[in-house]
Write a protein that holds these residues in place. Structure first.
Motif, PDB file in Angstrom:
ATOM      1  N   VAL A 161     -32.352 -27.026  10.277  1.00 47.01           N
ATOM      2  CA  VAL A 161     -33.502 -27.675   9.652  1.00 47.01           C
ATOM      3  C   VAL A 161     -34.136 -26.703   8.671  1.00 47.01           C
ATOM      4  CG1 VAL A 161     -33.965 -29.184  11.624  1.00 47.01           C
ATOM      5  CG2 VAL A 161     -35.070 -26.928  11.479  1.00 47.01           C
ATOM      6  N   GLU A 162     -35.096 -27.200   7.919  1.00 43.22           N
ATOM      7  CA  GLU A 162     -35.840 -26.343   7.001  1.00 43.22           C
ATOM      8  C   GLU A 162     -36.585 -25.258   7.784  1.00 43.22           C
ATOM      9  OE1 GLU A 162     -35.699 -26.680   3.769  1.00 43.22           O
ATOM     10  OE2 GLU A 162     -37.063 -24.984   3.340  1.00 43.22           O
ATOM     11  N   GLY A 163     -36.353 -24.019   7.421  1.00 43.11           N
ATOM     12  CA  GLY A 163     -37.066 -22.913   8.093  1.00 43.11           C
ATOM     13  C   GLY A 163     -36.366 -22.356   9.288  1.00 43.11           C
ATOM     14  N   ILE A 167     -33.243 -25.757  18.396  1.00 42.91           N
ATOM     15  CA  ILE A 167     -32.387 -25.583  19.581  1.00 42.91           C
ATOM     16  C   ILE A 167     -33.064 -26.330  20.715  1.00 42.91           C
ATOM     17  CG2 ILE A 167     -31.310 -23.942  21.157  1.00 42.91           C
ATOM     18  CD1 ILE A 167     -31.446 -21.834  19.005  1.00 42.91           C
ATOM     19  N   ASP A 168     -32.404 -27.379  21.176  1.00 42.58           N
ATOM     20  CA  ASP A 168     -32.986 -28.258  22.206  1.00 42.58           C
ATOM     21  C   ASP A 168     -34.374 -28.743  21.789  1.00 42.58           C
ATOM     22  OD1 ASP A 168     -30.738 -28.021  23.817  1.00 42.58           O
ATOM     23  OD2 ASP A 168     -31.562 -26.317  24.932  1.00 42.58           O
ATOM     24  N   GLY A 169     -34.497 -29.005  20.493  1.00 41.08           N
ATOM     25  CA  GLY A 169     -35.753 -29.553  19.982  1.00 41.08           C
ATOM     26  C   GLY A 169     -36.807 -28.524  19.651  1.00 41.08           C
ATOM     27  N   GLN A 170     -36.551 -27.238  19.894  1.00 41.15           N
ATOM     28  CA  GLN A 170     -37.541 -26.199  19.591  1.00 41.15           C
ATOM     29  C   GLN A 170     -37.119 -25.449  18.333  1.00 41.15           C
ATOM     30  OE1 GLN A 170     -39.123 -23.818  22.884  1.00 41.15           O
ATOM     31  NE2 GLN A 170     -37.837 -24.997  24.290  1.00 41.15           N
ATOM     32  N   LEU A 171     -38.070 -25.256  17.429  1.00 43.45           N
ATOM     33  CA  LEU A 171     -37.790 -24.575  16.170  1.00 43.45           C
ATOM     34  C   LEU A 171     -37.755 -23.066  16.381  1.00 43.45           C
ATOM     35  CD1 LEU A 171     -37.442 -24.651  13.073  1.00 43.45           C
ATOM     36  CD2 LEU A 171     -39.957 -24.500  12.905  1.00 43.45           C
ATOM     37  N   VAL A 172     -36.688 -22.451  15.897  1.00 45.17           N
ATOM     38  CA  VAL A 172     -36.593 -20.985  15.888  1.00 45.17           C
ATOM     39  C   VAL A 172     -36.293 -20.560  14.463  1.00 45.17           C
ATOM     40  CG1 VAL A 172     -35.883 -20.742  18.298  1.00 45.17           C
ATOM     41  CG2 VAL A 172     -34.144 -21.062  16.527  1.00 45.17           C
ATOM     42  N   SER A 173     -36.939 -19.466  14.054  1.00 46.98           N
ATOM     43  CA  SER A 173     -36.771 -18.968  12.686  1.00 46.98           C
ATOM     44  C   SER A 173     -36.349 -17.511  12.734  1.00 46.98           C
ATOM     45  CB  SER A 173     -38.089 -19.103  11.900  1.00 46.98           C
ATOM     46  OG  SER A 173     -38.537 -20.455  11.890  1.00 46.98           O
ATOM     47  N   GLY A 174     -35.806 -17.049  11.588  1.00 46.85           N
ATOM     48  CA  GLY A 174     -35.359 -15.666  11.509  1.00 46.85           C
ATOM     49  C   GLY A 174     -36.518 -14.688  11.451  1.00 46.85           C
ATOM     50  N   PRO A 175     -36.314 -13.420  11.809  1.00 48.98           N
ATOM     51  CA  PRO A 175     -35.025 -12.939  12.339  1.00 48.98           C
ATOM     52  C   PRO A 175     -34.738 -13.513  13.725  1.00 48.98           C
ATOM     53  CG  PRO A 175     -36.721 -11.245  12.549  1.00 48.98           C
ATOM     54  CD  PRO A 175     -37.337 -12.360  11.762  1.00 48.98           C
ATOM     55  N   TYR A 176     -33.459 -13.717  13.996  1.00 46.96           N
ATOM     56  CA  TYR A 176     -33.046 -14.335  15.254  1.00 46.96           C
ATOM     57  C   TYR A 176     -32.665 -13.232  16.248  1.00 46.96           C
ATOM     58  CZ  TYR A 176     -32.770 -18.252  12.028  1.00 46.96           C
ATOM     59  OH  TYR A 176     -33.073 -19.196  11.077  1.00 46.96           O
ATOM     60  N   VAL A 177     -33.380 -13.186  17.331  1.00 49.69           N
ATOM     61  CA  VAL A 177     -33.120 -12.184  18.368  1.00 49.69           C
ATOM     62  C   VAL A 177     -32.467 -12.898  19.551  1.00 49.69           C
ATOM     63  CG1 VAL A 177     -34.115 -10.446  19.903  1.00 49.69           C
ATOM     64  CG2 VAL A 177     -35.103 -10.827  17.613  1.00 49.69           C
ATOM     65  N   ILE A 178     -31.208 -12.571  19.783  1.00 47.93           N
ATOM     66  CA  ILE A 178     -30.445 -13.229  20.851  1.00 47.93           C
ATOM     67  C   ILE A 178     -30.232 -12.234  21.981  1.00 47.93           C
ATOM     68  CG2 ILE A 178     -28.324 -14.470  21.400  1.00 47.93           C
ATOM     69  CD1 ILE A 178     -28.041 -15.159  18.443  1.00 47.93           C
ATOM     70  N   ASP A 179     -30.902 -12.494  23.121  1.00 47.32           N
ATOM     71  CA  ASP A 179     -30.734 -11.655  24.307  1.00 47.32           C
ATOM     72  C   ASP A 179     -29.646 -12.262  25.184  1.00 47.32           C
ATOM     73  OD1 ASP A 179     -32.723  -9.879  23.550  1.00 47.32           O
ATOM     74  OD2 ASP A 179     -34.304 -11.089  24.484  1.00 47.32           O
ATOM     75  N   VAL A 180     -28.743 -11.414  25.629  1.00 44.17           N
ATOM     76  CA  VAL A 180     -27.589 -11.891  26.401  1.00 44.17           C
ATOM     77  C   VAL A 180     -27.382 -10.986  27.604  1.00 44.17           C
ATOM     78  CG1 VAL A 180     -25.179 -12.599  26.272  1.00 44.17           C
ATOM     79  CG2 VAL A 180     -26.566 -12.529  24.179  1.00 44.17           C
ATOM     80  N   ILE A 181     -27.224 -11.584  28.782  1.00 46.09           N
ATOM     81  CA  ILE A 181     -26.921 -10.821  29.999  1.00 46.09           C
ATOM     82  C   ILE A 181     -25.434 -10.940  30.287  1.00 46.09           C
ATOM     83  CG2 ILE A 181     -27.233 -10.732  32.500  1.00 46.09           C
ATOM     84  CD1 ILE A 181     -30.124 -11.439  32.119  1.00 46.09           C
ATOM     85  N   GLY A 182     -24.814  -9.816  30.520  1.00 47.28           N
ATOM     86  CA  GLY A 182     -23.379  -9.749  30.799  1.00 47.28           C
ATOM     87  C   GLY A 182     -22.934  -8.301  30.670  1.00 47.28           C
ATOM     88  N   ASP A 183     -21.647  -8.068  30.655  1.00 46.95           N
ATOM     89  CA  ASP A 183     -21.143  -6.709  30.477  1.00 46.95           C
ATOM     90  C   ASP A 183     -21.405  -6.258  29.030  1.00 46.95           C
ATOM     91  OD1 ASP A 183     -19.394  -4.387  31.391  1.00 46.95           O
ATOM     92  OD2 ASP A 183     -18.361  -5.052  29.580  1.00 46.95           O
ATOM     93  N   PRO A 184     -22.202  -5.206  28.847  1.00 48.53           N
ATOM     94  CA  PRO A 184     -22.597  -4.834  27.481  1.00 48.53           C
ATOM     95  C   PRO A 184     -21.403  -4.515  26.573  1.00 48.53           C
ATOM     96  CG  PRO A 184     -23.991  -3.720  29.091  1.00 48.53           C
ATOM     97  CD  PRO A 184     -22.878  -4.363  29.866  1.00 48.53           C
ATOM     98  N   THR A 185     -20.419  -3.810  27.082  1.00 39.47           N
ATOM     99  CA  THR A 185     -19.276  -3.432  26.250  1.00 39.47           C
ATOM    100  C   THR A 185     -18.474  -4.655  25.828  1.00 39.47           C
ATOM    101  OG1 THR A 185     -19.139  -1.288  27.382  1.00 39.47           O
ATOM    102  CG2 THR A 185     -17.199  -2.015  26.165  1.00 39.47           C
ATOM    103  N   THR A 186     -18.251  -5.569  26.781  1.00 34.23           N
ATOM    104  CA  THR A 186     -17.484  -6.783  26.466  1.00 34.23           C
ATOM    105  C   THR A 186     -18.240  -7.657  25.467  1.00 34.23           C
ATOM    106  OG1 THR A 186     -16.516  -6.745  28.673  1.00 34.23           O
ATOM    107  CG2 THR A 186     -16.338  -8.799  27.448  1.00 34.23           C
TER     108      THR A 186
END
Length: 234
Positions: A161-163, A167-186
């Motif tokens: 969308v503009e701006g 995601i699931d109806g919620q607006l997110v704008s840049g910068p995009y910070v994606i936090d992920v749990i899992g093996d850091p190296t992989t």
């Protein structure tokens, strides 16, 4: 030495001593009688009768020992049942916690990466964002959130969308910070490979920075939903 004469109606010393001796004699007589009464319980028995009594006592003792052994076995069985029940409940709780994390219903914490996508001289495309999320999932991502506000799960929807993105109806704008749990190296490896997410992001005119973290908190959660058609198979 002559006995003392009674004076004023009070007992003399000799009379007192005689009274004490008579009391002790009476106590000894009563004790002896009681002892004789106890011994008389078996004194009249014949040898065979005594043997029978001893045999009966032996049987009684054996039954008591057997009962004690049985009760100890019951106690051990109850203890084992309690341990098994506690283990089953603990396993069920672990599975429930895992499902809650996968469904995005509960916060999660653990090692992982923080991927920051900054738009420099272009705009991040929806295809690049979807490919990035998909690569992270394929590399064992157990929990994902974007900009600290949106929890990404298997059913999440993405719309450009503009701006920014919905995601699931919620607006997110840049910068995009994606936090992920899992093996850091992989997870880090899922971003950096030829024609992979980093190449796509840079082709869009954006920059991708990956930070490996020993612990990261994901607090965004989703509201539980009820499936309308699908039910567990019995």
């Amino acid at each position: 030495m002559p006995d003392e004469e009674p004076t004023g109606g009070k007992p003399v010393r000799t009379q007192v001593v005689v009274a004490v001796l008579l009391g002790l004699l009476g106590f000894a007589a009563v004790t002896q009688v009681r002892a004789n009464e106890t011994d008389d319980s078996y004194s009249g028995l014949r040898q065979q009768d005594l043997i029978d009594v001893l045999a009966a006592l032996a049987v009684t003792r054996q039954r008591a020992e057997e009962e004690v052994a049985r009760l100890e076995e019951v106690r051990e069985d109850l203890s084992d049942d309690t341990s098994r029940r506690e283990a089953a409940l603990e396993e069920a709780q672990d599975q429930l916690d895992d499902l809650g994390v996968l469904a995005g219903l509960v916060p999660a914490t653990g090692p992982g990466i923080r991927l920051t996508i900054t738009e420099v001289d272009g705009t991040l495309s929806l295809a690049s964002l979807l490919d990035t999320v998909q690569e992270l999932r394929a590399s064992g991502a157990e929990a994902i959130q974007v900009n600290g506000t949106v929890r990404v799960v298997a059913q999440s929807s993405f719309t450009e969308v503009e701006g920014g993105f919905l995601i699931d109806g919620q607006l997110v704008s840049g910068p995009y910070v994606i936090d992920v749990i899992g093996d850091p190296t992989t997870l880090d490896g899922a971003i950096d490979f030829q024609l992979g997410p980093r190449d796509q992001i840079e082709e869009d005119g954006a920059q991708a920075d990956v930070e490996k973290l020993t612990s990261i908190d994901i607090n965004a959660v989703r509201e539980p939903t009820q499936d309308e058609y699908a039910v567990p198979e019995e």
